[in-house]
Design an enzyme around this catalytic site. Structure first.
Site, short mmCIF file in Angstrom:
data_model
loop_
_atom_site.label_atom_id
_atom_site.label_comp_id
_atom_site.label_asym_id
_atom_site.label_seq_id
_atom_site.Cartn_x
_atom_site.Cartn_y
_atom_site.Cartn_z
N ASP A 89 3.20 1.80 -1.26
CA ASP A 89 3.73 2.07 -2.59
C ASP A 89 2.61 1.92 -3.63
O ASP A 89 1.50 1.49 -3.31
CB ASP A 89 4.92 1.13 -2.90
N HIS A 104 -3.43 1.18 4.39
CA HIS A 104 -2.55 2.01 5.22
C HIS A 104 -2.12 3.31 4.54
O HIS A 104 -1.11 3.89 4.91
CB HIS A 104 -1.32 1.20 5.65
N GLY A 175 2.87 -12.18 1.22
CA GLY A 175 3.93 -11.36 1.81
C GLY A 175 3.51 -10.48 2.97
O GLY A 175 3.93 -9.32 3.04
#
Ligand code: OAD
Length: 231
Positions: A89, A104, A175
């Protein structure tokens, strides 16, 4: 200025409403990872994989950065900050982070099936033309595909990421379950004076010799606590 490097994963965007991958109810429980996130899966059924990322891209239009993303961006007022993210994102950028390395790939971009890392073939998608269509061609004439690094593909951005981690005075991991390499291996490149923090509400397996301080909170509350610890 001290060098502050963030390594973020899906948990960074969880409070924005984007599912993580491996938590219960995560994305890989709903979709077989080999089908939608591997190069073999793409060759087996390009239409399905392209549609999967078209759907993810549409969802991204409805989400906003969380307080954690905002606090990461705010650190630029006091530190030389680089964000290395496994997330596809664009929420770090929307929150105002100026130096973001995407390990990624990026959901809002598309590229060539033949030469996925050729910069001349990478294009940014924006409304109303968000979808990649079968038959739509990249600059080199091959089928346009999502600009995502799938399992089984090389991770070209790992080299610049390693260089940033080697220069870090402070490394903050937020995270990520540290399950996926080479991203998870980045911690080993931190130099001996680098202080490492981990922000994650769950237990995460890491090398105890790294002397990591675990802030066991979500991204936003954890970033608030980190701010207090750093000043
Ligand atoms: P995972 O889903 O493996 O791990 C998410 C981590 O976020 C877990 O450790 C959770 O405990 C943590 N978490 C959950 N909620 C959180 C919150 N509110 N704040 C902070 N942390 C929270 O995701 P990644 O480690 O990012 O790759 O996964 C790595 C890669 O695997 C992804 O980039 C993706 C996936 O397959 C590709 O698709 C190539």
């Amino acid at each position: 200025m001290k060098k502050l490097v963030f390594l973020t994963g899906a948990g960074m965007s969880a409070e924005s409403g984007i599912s993580t991958f491996r938590d219960s109810g995560g994305l890989w429980e709903q979709y077989p990872v080999q089908q939608v996130a591997s190069i073999e899966g793409y060759w087996a059924n390009p239409e399905l994989v392209i549609q999967f990322y078209n759907d993810r891209r549409k969802q991204l239009l409805d989400v906003k950065p969380c307080e954690g993303h905002r606090l990461v961006a705010e650190m630029e007022s006091a530190y030389d900050v680089t964000v290395i993210t496994q997330n596809v994102d664009n929420l770090h950028e929307v929150a105002g982070s100026s130096k973001v390395i995407h390990l990624h790939g990026e959901l809002m971009k598309a590229t060539s099936t033949k030469n996925p890392n050729d910069p001349n073939c990478i294009v940014t998608l924006s409304p109303p033309n968000l979808d990649i269509k079968m038959g739509q061609k990249a600059k080199d004439g091959s089928q346009l595909r999502p600009f995502i690094v799938w399992f089984g593909e090389s991770v070209p951005m790992i080299e610049p990421a390693i260089e940033e981690v080697q220069k870090a005075d402070i490394l903050v991991v937020i995270g990520t379950s540290l399950n996926v390499y080479p991203a998870a291996g980045l911690l080993a490149y931190a130099n001996s004076h680098c202080k490492i923090y981990l922000i994650d509400p769950a237990e995460v397996k890491f090398d105890p010799s790294l002397g990591i301080t675990h802030i066991k909170k979500g991204a936003s509350a954890g970033m608030e606590e980190l701010k207090g610890l750093l000043c």
